[in-house]
Design a protein around this motif. Sequence first.
Motif, mmCIF file in Angstrom:
data_model
loop_
_atom_site.group_PDB
_atom_site.id
_atom_site.type_symbol
_atom_site.label_atom_id
_atom_site.label_comp_id
_atom_site.label_asym_id
_atom_site.label_seq_id
_atom_site.Cartn_x
_atom_site.Cartn_y
_atom_site.Cartn_z
ATOM 1 N N GLY A 1 0.736 -1.261 -0.081
ATOM 2 C CA GLY A 1 0.065 -0.040 -0.133
ATOM 3 C C GLY A 1 0.853 1.190 0.102
ATOM 4 O O GLY A 1 1.979 1.138 0.325
ATOM 5 N N ILE A 2 0.270 2.481 -0.594
ATOM 6 C CA ILE A 2 0.990 3.502 -0.869
ATOM 7 C C ILE A 2 1.725 4.037 0.598
ATOM 8 O O ILE A 2 2.478 4.600 0.984
ATOM 9 C CB ILE A 2 0.416 4.648 -1.509
ATOM 10 C CG1 ILE A 2 1.272 5.732 -1.879
ATOM 11 C CG2 ILE A 2 -0.897 4.953 -0.524
ATOM 12 C CD1 ILE A 2 0.629 6.726 -2.716
ATOM 13 N N GLU A 3 0.772 3.749 1.698
ATOM 14 C CA GLU A 3 0.981 4.079 2.963
ATOM 15 C C GLU A 3 2.278 3.416 3.540
ATOM 16 O O GLU A 3 2.710 4.065 4.716
ATOM 17 C CB GLU A 3 -0.126 4.025 3.991
ATOM 18 C CG GLU A 3 -0.428 2.585 4.332
ATOM 19 C CD GLU A 3 -1.121 1.924 2.965
ATOM 20 O OE1 GLU A 3 -1.505 0.591 3.140
ATOM 21 O OE2 GLU A 3 -1.480 2.646 2.189
ATOM 22 N N LYS A 4 2.797 2.597 3.029
ATOM 23 C CA LYS A 4 3.836 1.612 3.577
ATOM 24 C C LYS A 4 5.235 2.218 3.213
ATOM 25 O O LYS A 4 6.347 1.683 3.403
ATOM 26 C CB LYS A 4 3.747 0.179 3.239
ATOM 27 C CG LYS A 4 2.270 -0.488 3.717
ATOM 28 C CD LYS A 4 2.835 -1.220 5.228
ATOM 29 C CE LYS A 4 1.485 -2.000 5.848
ATOM 30 N NZ LYS A 4 1.253 -3.303 4.899
ATOM 31 N N LEU A 5 5.109 2.987 2.093
ATOM 32 C CA LEU A 5 6.395 3.424 1.316
ATOM 33 C C LEU A 5 7.094 4.387 1.996
ATOM 34 O O LEU A 5 8.365 4.618 1.506
ATOM 35 C CB LEU A 5 6.133 3.945 -0.282
ATOM 36 C CG LEU A 5 5.471 2.791 -1.044
ATOM 37 C CD1 LEU A 5 5.182 3.394 -2.573
ATOM 38 C CD2 LEU A 5 6.144 1.457 -1.206
ATOM 39 N N GLY A 6 6.719 5.189 2.729
ATOM 40 C CA GLY A 6 7.380 6.054 3.552
ATOM 41 C C GLY A 6 7.045 7.669 3.410
ATOM 42 O O GLY A 6 7.631 8.675 3.791
ATOM 43 N N TYR A 7 5.982 7.783 2.542
ATOM 44 C CA TYR A 7 5.600 9.140 2.109
ATOM 45 C C TYR A 7 5.025 9.910 3.259
ATOM 46 O O TYR A 7 4.383 9.078 4.006
ATOM 47 C CB TYR A 7 4.445 8.957 0.952
ATOM 48 C CG TYR A 7 5.005 8.794 -0.435
ATOM 49 C CD1 TYR A 7 5.425 9.888 -1.294
ATOM 50 C CD2 TYR A 7 4.994 7.454 -0.976
ATOM 51 C CE1 TYR A 7 5.802 9.430 -2.431
ATOM 52 C CE2 TYR A 7 5.213 7.133 -2.237
ATOM 53 C CZ TYR A 7 5.670 8.286 -3.091
ATOM 54 O OH TYR A 7 6.160 7.926 -4.307
ATOM 55 N N GLU A 8 5.293 11.201 3.686
ATOM 56 C CA GLU A 8 4.768 11.794 4.640
ATOM 57 C C GLU A 8 3.388 12.123 4.067
ATOM 58 O O GLU A 8 3.035 12.108 2.888
ATOM 59 C CB GLU A 8 5.426 13.224 4.915
ATOM 60 C CG GLU A 8 6.963 12.932 5.158
ATOM 61 C CD GLU A 8 6.881 12.168 6.705
ATOM 62 O OE1 GLU A 8 6.205 12.343 7.411
ATOM 63 O OE2 GLU A 8 8.071 11.580 6.650
ATOM 64 N N ASP A 9 2.347 12.449 5.093
ATOM 65 C CA ASP A 9 0.854 12.382 4.582
ATOM 66 C C ASP A 9 0.378 13.417 3.531
ATOM 67 O O ASP A 9 0.013 13.127 2.626
ATOM 68 C CB ASP A 9 0.160 12.648 5.800
ATOM 69 C CG ASP A 9 -0.143 11.658 7.104
ATOM 70 O OD1 ASP A 9 0.182 10.540 6.489
ATOM 71 O OD2 ASP A 9 -0.290 11.839 8.219
ATOM 72 N N ASP A 10 1.282 14.518 3.727
ATOM 73 C CA ASP A 10 0.953 15.439 2.580
ATOM 74 C C ASP A 10 1.561 14.994 1.088
ATOM 75 O O ASP A 10 0.993 15.255 0.037
ATOM 76 C CB ASP A 10 1.668 16.916 3.037
ATOM 77 C CG ASP A 10 3.169 16.923 3.203
ATOM 78 O OD1 ASP A 10 3.562 15.925 3.653
ATOM 79 O OD2 ASP A 10 3.714 17.831 3.336
ATOM 80 N N GLN A 11 2.693 14.591 1.353
ATOM 81 C CA GLN A 11 3.341 14.076 0.045
ATOM 82 C C GLN A 11 2.490 12.768 -0.735
ATOM 83 O O GLN A 11 2.178 12.601 -1.929
ATOM 84 C CB GLN A 11 4.599 13.494 -0.002
ATOM 85 C CG GLN A 11 5.729 14.654 0.590
ATOM 86 C CD GLN A 11 6.954 13.819 1.082
ATOM 87 O OE1 GLN A 11 6.986 12.711 1.530
ATOM 88 N NE2 GLN A 11 8.089 14.731 0.688
ATOM 89 N N ARG A 12 1.966 11.953 0.219
ATOM 90 C CA ARG A 12 1.061 10.934 -0.247
ATOM 91 C C ARG A 12 -0.363 11.357 -0.916
ATOM 92 O O ARG A 12 -0.713 10.769 -1.796
ATOM 93 C CB ARG A 12 0.676 10.161 0.899
ATOM 94 C CG ARG A 12 -0.236 8.893 0.766
ATOM 95 C CD ARG A 12 -0.562 7.855 1.524
ATOM 96 N NE ARG A 12 -0.726 8.677 3.020
ATOM 97 C CZ ARG A 12 -2.249 9.009 3.153
ATOM 98 N NH1 ARG A 12 -3.099 8.753 2.239
ATOM 99 N NH2 ARG A 12 -2.516 9.709 4.195
#
Length: 568
Positions: free
Chosen positions: A298-309
Amino acid sequence: MSSTSLHLGLSTLFIRKGLLSEEQLSSAISESRKSKRSLVSTLVLSKILSSREISELCYEEYGTPLLDLAEFDILSIPEDILNKKLIEKHKCLPLFKRGNRLYIATSDPTNIAALEDFQFSLGLHAEAILVEDDKLLKVLEKIIEDDISGLDLGGADEEALANMEVADNERRDEPSGDSSDDAPIVIYINKILTDAIRKGASDLHFEPYEKRYRIRFRIDGILHEVSEPPVNLSNRISARLKVMSKLDIAERRVPQDGRIKMKLSRTKSIDFRVSTLPTIWGEKIVMRILDSSSAQLGIEKLGYEDDQRLLYEEMLAKPQGMILVTGPTGSGKTVSLYTGLNILNTEERNISTAEDPVEINLEGVNQVHINLKAGLTFASALRSFLRQDPDVVMVGEIRDLETAEIAIKAAQTGHLVLSTLHTNSAAETLTRLINMGVPGYNIASSVNLIIAQRLARRLCPACKHEEEIPVAEMQRLGFSEANITKGFTVFKPIGCELCSGGYKGRVGIYEVMKMSDEIARTIMEGGNSLQIATLAKQQGMRDLRQSGLLKVIHGVTSIAEINRVTSF
């Protein structure tokens, strides 16, 4: 506790604490014996008590260390302590050894028989680590039924290793290691490959030299030597790998590329991309492990900060335009693109990709393997895509002006285009396109988002240690005054049996730049990458360094690692 016996200490504890009546306990014991499950499992499955309640109670009563098994990397378990028969018999799992001590995960710390069996079998002093029963059973099911961790790679399973299936690649009419002379090589190579998967390696290097032969694994981006077989086995090792890859074993003068599909169980297989290179002392072979599970993250597992995701998801939702992912080789660009494709991969969309090579198969996506010898280039594949009624197009890499122009044309005519470039930052990506010869107005009107990224190693949660850093040094490193004033803990790597040099796994660090009106105007006016980067930061973009320091603040990685992967 075995499946048919009851440890009186645990049952007495439940009664003494008032968690069960004598009738409930008697009924649970009877059901436990009938179903051949442990008392703990019976209570959890009957929903009389929860796994968490039982583990917390045992922790308070017996002082046994408590571990969240969901946070433990099962693939890090050394193969020499995995005894499948004992695991199935006692429903316990050996986790790691430290000196002459073996630590075993169990949901019942009074299960002395299990500890004694493991102690006798492995010759180590066994100690219990308390885990929640439902999580333990899930892990045991994976290991016993499917997971590679269930393979015993010791001498007792040499026959299984020798007969491990190489799906659709093994050519029986060639010398594939079936003879008695080659059987040890077959076993050795299969063990090396399974060890690499177990340790989470991304690449394997088989390297011949004049007086030695070296095998290295790339783990979390760093190469580690793992074996040094006799140098006189060099040709036999390379021949075995080439047969598995369906390559010409008689040709040693030119590079060759192949692929291995290795079947680990009835339902699990792993792909390897193989490249050979003639050197003065023999053939160097590099294998890349193609793990399709990384594309399912999931995209939430890649390390993006919330605003970047949220910004990435917003641009993926647009019907047209271009999203570019940039960074050096091995920075995780492919995973970012595949994660985006997984979000877009619905019944309503026609998705086509041009890749060199296709690393991971995605069901529902039309993937094309670029073949330069046959004249199938990125540009020609992209032209064909536009005649195939596409909604989403992914181009593995924009390497030349022709590919860039067709991709931009597709982005301007109602298609969403995803691609990569090799640049150091988001702003440099725009100037790279201009240097290729793409007009500024075309870039400004087609590019929606640029993501620059790196991969940093995660600190091992089991051994990371607090590090004291003076305020002046924190300022010099780039931490903001607000963060320094607020306060946070900085950690450093130590190293233990569960990790590699204090690190375990990797996390993405991102620079996400949206194409704003001001940036578009700067591009059309001939602005350079420095001007574009300054403008993007004024609009709220964090550069790679700032994103990395956020990971330090959150305790994910160390300052030394951020210094390694970002410019400072």
